[in-house]
Design an enzyme around this catalytic site. Structure first.
Site, PDB file in Angstrom:
ATOM      1  N   GLY A  85       0.878  -1.148  -0.246  1.00 11.89           N
ATOM      2  CA  GLY A  85      -0.088  -0.205   0.023  1.00 11.89           C
ATOM      3  C   GLY A  85       0.806   1.294  -0.090  1.00 11.89           C
ATOM      4  N   ASP A 208       0.240  -6.582  12.053  1.00  8.83           N
ATOM      5  CA  ASP A 208      -0.036  -6.879  10.575  1.00  8.83           C
ATOM      6  C   ASP A 208       0.686  -8.311  10.063  1.00  8.83           C
ATOM      7  OD1 ASP A 208      -1.437  -6.470   8.331  1.00  8.83           O
ATOM      8  OD2 ASP A 208       0.214  -5.360   7.431  1.00  8.83           O
TER       9      ASP A 208
HETATM   10  N1  LIG Z   1      13.913  -7.779   2.638  1.00 11.24           N
HETATM   11  C1  LIG Z   1      13.339  -8.359   1.617  1.00 11.24           C
HETATM   12  N2  LIG Z   1      13.901  -9.314   0.741  1.00 11.24           N
HETATM   13  C2  LIG Z   1      13.419  -9.733  -0.351  1.00 11.24           C
HETATM   14  N3  LIG Z   1      12.075  -9.445  -0.731  1.00 11.24           N
HETATM   15  C3  LIG Z   1      11.657  -8.541  -0.153  1.00 11.24           C
HETATM   16  C4  LIG Z   1      12.082  -7.934   1.065  1.00 11.24           C
HETATM   17  N4  LIG Z   1      11.020  -7.012   1.816  1.00 11.24           N
HETATM   18  C5  LIG Z   1       9.915  -7.195   0.876  1.00 11.24           C
HETATM   19  N5  LIG Z   1      10.127  -8.032  -0.227  1.00 11.24           N
HETATM   20  C6  LIG Z   1       9.494  -8.190  -1.278  1.00 11.24           C
HETATM   21  O1  LIG Z   1       8.355  -7.220  -1.410  1.00 11.24           O
HETATM   22  C7  LIG Z   1       7.180  -7.585  -1.256  1.00 11.24           C
HETATM   23  C8  LIG Z   1       6.041  -6.455  -0.856  1.00 11.24           C
HETATM   24  O2  LIG Z   1       6.394  -6.141   0.423  1.00 11.24           O
HETATM   25  P1  LIG Z   1       5.832  -5.417   1.542  1.00 11.24           P
HETATM   26  O3  LIG Z   1       5.639  -5.883   2.961  1.00 11.24           O
HETATM   27  O4  LIG Z   1       6.375  -4.022   1.444  1.00 11.24           O
HETATM   28  O5  LIG Z   1       4.278  -5.357   0.711  1.00 11.24           O
HETATM   29  P2  LIG Z   1       2.986  -6.579   0.971  1.00 11.24           P
HETATM   30  O6  LIG Z   1       3.263  -7.304   2.259  1.00 11.24           O
HETATM   31  O7  LIG Z   1       3.088  -7.245  -0.115  1.00 11.24           O
HETATM   32  O8  LIG Z   1       1.771  -5.729   1.046  1.00 11.24           O
HETATM   33  P3  LIG Z   1       1.335  -4.620   2.427  1.00 11.24           P
HETATM   34  O9  LIG Z   1       1.451  -3.354   2.002  1.00 11.24           O
HETATM   35  O10 LIG Z   1      -0.254  -5.261   2.408  1.00 11.24           O
HETATM   36  O11 LIG Z   1       2.164  -5.225   3.576  1.00 11.24           O
HETATM   37  C9  LIG Z   1       6.953  -8.520  -0.401  1.00 11.24           C
HETATM   38  O12 LIG Z   1       5.948  -9.582  -0.666  1.00 11.24           O
HETATM   39  C10 LIG Z   1       8.492  -9.519  -0.887  1.00 11.24           C
HETATM   40  O13 LIG Z   1       8.200 -10.354  -1.885  1.00 11.24           O
END
Ligand SMILES: Nc1ncnc2c1ncn2[C@@H]1O[C@H](COP(=O)(O)OP(=O)(O)OP(=O)(O)O)[C@@H](O)[C@H]1O
Ligand SMILES: [Mg+2]
Length: 376
Positions: A85, A208
């Site tokens: 988001g 979350d």
């Molecule tokens: N440290 C990391 N190493 C590798 N991939 C990552 C890392 N952090 C995030 N990601 C990738 O980026 C994606 C998006 O992460 P993020 O947690 O920010 O959003 P989300 O969980 O998909 O959505 P929300 O906003 O609902 O949390 C993750 O699902 C993952 O695949």
């Protein structure tokens, strides 16, 4: 419940309401002090470091925005790992020539949308504060941040297998289905991460917990990521903290959505939902299923205590390769975590203890018929 918004991906529905008004920065002692002084959110690295104060256990690197551009190849589209988001996450590389003294490192770079929304800024700050003071094998490591003009960026260690969500629900043929043993390892790792937060000197509620916020390293060690909504737990004789309701539909505990009263037991409920997802291979919320099966908890909860029926709920991707007793025990554990009465849910520490004996040695073949380890 108040308003809600959809954060751009079919499986992710964020909840937000104004059940109680939440202070902008009530996420750590230093942040609270800052609020009392009436100052605004930090706008440069000096102010960030001031705010971190003595909670700054982990040194963080303050990157310039130019350095972020170099790290991400100027935000190359083929480096995008995902998005939530707040904005997008990019793969990136820190090289030794970026700045003197830096080690080469592969990283993930979360770039907040430059819309200057105070919620986005608060979530960015919460991650800096919490991941700047907590470290544990089951929490993602924050390397640094960028706070320059309107830019708010977080730089984490790169976790190579991505999220549990992408591994568990990958389309057929994209990734191998997660074995039962791996699912149990993930559950245990994530439980240890939450137990650590709940038992910290100043307890923290993650708020979350969901499969997209659990990342997997090469050996399928689970790492909790995304501390944007994390919150200090209640202190003294307080039973809960009052908050604006924020989280994700399908994972948020019913009493929290109803009242805004947040406790560690809200995380335990969300853990129960993730356990169900690992067990069934179904998403917590799936609009493509028939009406009565769209919300995983509503569909699964009545079946969890029925020993035979539970076996028919198991993810078909496992092809029948699972130990029956362990499945039944996992289902019972999920049943307890999902109790409507938060006080009747187990503590994360007890969940860790229940999951330990359900771990399977990878060397043992897990087949429906030849599985010989007894869990009694
Ligand atoms: N440290 C990391 N190493 C590798 N991939 C990552 C890392 N952090 C995030 N990601 C990738 O980026 C994606 C998006 O992460 P993020 O947690 O920010 O959003 P989300 O969980 O998909 O959505 P929300 O906003 O609902 O949390 C993750 O699902 C993952 O695949
Ligand atoms: Mg996330």
């Amino acid at each position: 419940m108040g308003n809600c918004w959809y954060r751009g991906r079919p499986s992710s529905y964020r909840v937000s309401s104004n059940a109680k008004s939440e202070s902008p920065k009530a996420d750590s002692a230093s942040v609270k002090e800052d609020r009392k002084e009436g100052s605004k959110l930090p706008s440069n690295p000096e102010e960030v470091e001031d705010l971190r104060g003595d909670t700054a256990t982990n040194p963080l690197i303050a990157f310039t925005f130019d350095e972020i551009k170099t790290i991400t190849g100027n935000f190359r589209q083929d480096y995008v790992l995902g998005g939530g988001g707040f904005g997008s996450v990019y793969k990136g590389f820190i090289t030794q020539d970026l700045r003197e003294g830096l080690q080469s490192l592969q990283v993930a770079v979360k770039v907040h949308d430059a819309d200057n929304s105070s919620q986005g800024h608060r979530e960015w700050l919460a991650e800096v504060i919490y991941l700047g003071q907590l470290s544990h094998p089951h929490l993602v490591k924050l390397i640094g941040y960028c706070c320059e003009d309107q830019h708010r960026v977080l730089i984490y260690e790169f976790i190579c297998r991505g999220s549990v969500e992408s591994n568990l629900f990958s389309r057929a043929g994209m990734l191998l289905p997660l074995l039962w043993s791996v699912r149990m390892k993930i559950a245990l790792g994530a439980a240890k991460g939450l137990a650590f937060l709940h038992e910290a000197e100043k307890p923290v509620i993650f708020r979350d917990f969901k499969t997209s916020n659990i990342l997997l390293d090469q050996d399928y060690n689970a790492k909790l990521s995304d501390f944007g909504l994390a919150k200090d737990g209640p202190v003294g004789d307080k039973s809960h903290v009052s908050t604006r309701v924020m989280g994700t539909y399908g994972y948020a505990a019913p009493e929290y959505i109803m009242t805004g009263h947040l406790t560690a037991m809200s995380d335990v409920y969300s853990f129960g939902v993730v356990l169900l997802e690992l067990l069934t291979g179904r998403k917590s919320l799936d609009r493509s299923r028939p009406n009565r099966e769209q919300t995983l908890v509503d569909w699964a909860a009545p079946l969890l205590t029925q020993r035979k029926r539970v076996l028919s709920m198991v993810d078909p991707r496992l092809g029948g390769e699972f130990p029956e007793k362990a499945v039944q025990k996992t289902a019972m554990l999920a049943h307890h975590c999902l109790n409507r009465n938060p006080k009747a849910r187990p503590l994360m520490r007890d969940i860790v203890d229940s999951l330990e004996p359900l771990q399977v040695d990878d060397a043992i073949p897990i087949t429906g018929f030849s599985f010989t380890v007894s869990y009694d």
